[in-house]
Design an enzyme around this catalytic site. Sequence first.
Site, PDB file in Angstrom:
ATOM      1  N   ASP A 117      -1.521   6.440   6.638  1.00  0.00           N
ATOM      2  CA  ASP A 117      -2.605   5.601   6.120  1.00  0.00           C
ATOM      3  C   ASP A 117      -2.879   4.534   7.178  1.00  0.00           C
ATOM      4  O   ASP A 117      -2.133   3.577   7.310  1.00  0.00           O
ATOM      5  CB  ASP A 117      -2.170   4.967   4.791  1.00  0.00           C
ATOM      6  CG  ASP A 117      -3.213   4.000   4.233  1.00  0.00           C
ATOM      7  OD1 ASP A 117      -4.234   3.757   4.909  1.00  0.00           O
ATOM      8  OD2 ASP A 117      -2.993   3.483   3.113  1.00  0.00           O
TER       9      ASP A 117
ATOM     10  N   LYS B  91     -12.753  -1.701   7.024  1.00  0.00           N
ATOM     11  CA  LYS B  91     -12.056  -2.690   7.856  1.00  0.00           C
ATOM     12  C   LYS B  91     -12.486  -2.557   9.315  1.00  0.00           C
ATOM     13  O   LYS B  91     -13.115  -3.442   9.861  1.00  0.00           O
ATOM     14  CB  LYS B  91     -10.544  -2.535   7.700  1.00  0.00           C
ATOM     15  CG  LYS B  91     -10.097  -2.873   6.268  1.00  0.00           C
ATOM     16  CD  LYS B  91      -8.980  -2.003   5.815  1.00  0.00           C
ATOM     17  CE  LYS B  91      -8.763  -1.995   4.322  1.00  0.00           C
ATOM     18  NZ  LYS B  91      -8.822  -3.262   3.623  1.00  0.00           N
TER      19      LYS B  91
ATOM     20  N   TRP C 253       0.817  -1.221   0.000  1.00  0.00           N
ATOM     21  CA  TRP C 253       0.000   0.000   0.000  1.00  0.00           C
ATOM     22  C   TRP C 253       0.843   1.261   0.000  1.00  0.00           C
ATOM     23  O   TRP C 253       0.519   2.226  -0.710  1.00  0.00           O
ATOM     24  CB  TRP C 253      -0.997  -0.014   1.165  1.00  0.00           C
ATOM     25  CG  TRP C 253      -2.049  -1.061   0.935  1.00  0.00           C
ATOM     26  CD1 TRP C 253      -2.228  -2.211   1.625  1.00  0.00           C
ATOM     27  CD2 TRP C 253      -3.030  -1.077  -0.122  1.00  0.00           C
ATOM     28  NE1 TRP C 253      -3.256  -2.943   1.086  1.00  0.00           N
ATOM     29  CE2 TRP C 253      -3.768  -2.278   0.021  1.00  0.00           C
ATOM     30  CE3 TRP C 253      -3.359  -0.212  -1.172  1.00  0.00           C
ATOM     31  CZ2 TRP C 253      -4.814  -2.623  -0.850  1.00  0.00           C
ATOM     32  CZ3 TRP C 253      -4.396  -0.555  -2.025  1.00  0.00           C
ATOM     33  CH2 TRP C 253      -5.109  -1.740  -1.869  1.00  0.00           C
TER      34      TRP C 253
HETATM   35  C1  LIG Z   1      -3.643   0.165   4.062  1.00  0.00           C
HETATM   36  C2  LIG Z   1      -4.553   0.374   2.903  1.00  0.00           C
HETATM   37  N1  LIG Z   1      -4.500   1.540   2.228  1.00  0.00           N
HETATM   38  C3  LIG Z   1      -5.281   1.782   1.176  1.00  0.00           C
HETATM   39  C4  LIG Z   1      -6.198   0.844   0.726  1.00  0.00           C
HETATM   40  C5  LIG Z   1      -7.041   1.167  -0.448  1.00  0.00           C
HETATM   41  O1  LIG Z   1      -8.317   1.422  -0.017  1.00  0.00           O
HETATM   42  P1  LIG Z   1      -9.548   1.530  -1.017  1.00  0.00           P
HETATM   43  O2  LIG Z   1      -9.732   0.182  -1.646  1.00  0.00           O
HETATM   44  O3  LIG Z   1     -10.647   1.936  -0.105  1.00  0.00           O
HETATM   45  O4  LIG Z   1      -9.235   2.559  -2.029  1.00  0.00           O
HETATM   46  C6  LIG Z   1      -6.304  -0.372   1.393  1.00  0.00           C
HETATM   47  C7  LIG Z   1      -7.286  -1.380   0.933  1.00  0.00           C
HETATM   48  O5  LIG Z   1      -7.331  -2.497   1.355  1.00  0.00           O
HETATM   49  C8  LIG Z   1      -5.469  -0.610   2.504  1.00  0.00           C
HETATM   50  O6  LIG Z   1      -5.519  -1.779   3.157  1.00  0.00           O
END
Ligand SMILES: Cc1ncc(COP(=O)(O)O)c(C=O)c1O
Length: 362
Positions: A176, A200, A105
């Site tokens: 994040d 989550k 991520w």
């Molecule tokens: C740590 C993290 N950041 C960003 C995201 C991306 O999120 P989204 O799918 O809501 O755009 C995720 C998705 O699982 C994630 O686990």
Amino acid sequence: MTTIYNFSAGPAVLPKEVLQQAAAEMLDWQGSGMSVMEMSHRGPEFISIYRAAESDLRELLAVPDNYRILFMQGGGLSQNAVIPMNLVGRKGPDATIDFVHTGSWSGKSIKEAARYAKVNVAASAEASGYTAVPPQSEWRLSPDAAYLHLCTNETIDGVEIDFAPDVPAGVPIVADMSSHILSRQVDVSRYGLIFGGAQKNIGPAGVTVVIVRDDLIGHALPVCPSAFDFKNVAGNESMYNTPPTYGIYIAGLVFQWLKKNGGVAAMEQRNIEKARLLYAALDADDFYQNRVAPQYRSRMNVPFYLRDESQYEAFLAGAKARGLLQLKGHKSVGGLRASIYNAMPIEGVQALVDYLNEFAGR
Ligand SMILES: Cc1ncc(COP(=O)(O)O)c(C=O)c1O
């Protein structure tokens, strides 16, 4: 009937009491004659739902008064663009964003941010296969970065940063926290901005929470869509455009459930115990393998592998037969993964541990 435990990484399990309350209120929210889905976001009913959700989240995370809580759309991935578009303007056209690359991520965040500013990867865990956080002493931080971006819980790699690092004066930390927000206590004042997709630990997909310090608002680049300009969102109680009303309502019920169950401190204690139980079963011998350095193992997302690669299908079929669902690993890394968010009771982790022991013939 078999009790079902859902180990999905997200969208993920929600507290049963929350779903039961939502079901009971589905057709008629508190005598209003309307479902929450049918209400105007500008009406008194929804405004009261929104304000309670905002103030409960503020209380749960002890968010200081000089931070705004925004309920936005677009998920975590769009924040990878929305945040640079809002934050680099403070530093002018030569702005640099620092990153620590700890897994999938943060890797995505780096690529997206490079469209808006210079990017400095201050440290990378690539050499370890993303199984540890590089020691802080090796981070090459820029003295005047627009901000330092961290993914404090790498949902795919299972790596968690459990500290707020020291940074050069005036450099905000952007975190994040999508997959561990509300799972542990954090000192919000150490961060300039915290964000996370809701799906989550907060509620349904479609809500993105952003907690941002006042002084970082009001610097959006001209290219930033006005609906994603923090100034517009903050100035209109997240209602510059129509917010994800039903998702905010469910998030609000989750916040109430958290408060009823002792808040974040109590959740953290439960999460420590759940993680201890699961990692102990994985570490008991070499039948299973979690590759993350123990110090950085995530309490929320536990990826693991089988020594014998031919047994994955049998493992998953046996798990499903016992009501243990969504244990397949992320497609990019394979293997298995158990996500044990706040709403996963310790009984669910114990049921998984019992199955791990049974499958390993212990
Ligand atoms: C740590 C993290 N950041 C960003 C995201 C991306 O999120 P989204 O799918 O809501 O755009 C995720 C998705 O699982 C994630 O686990």
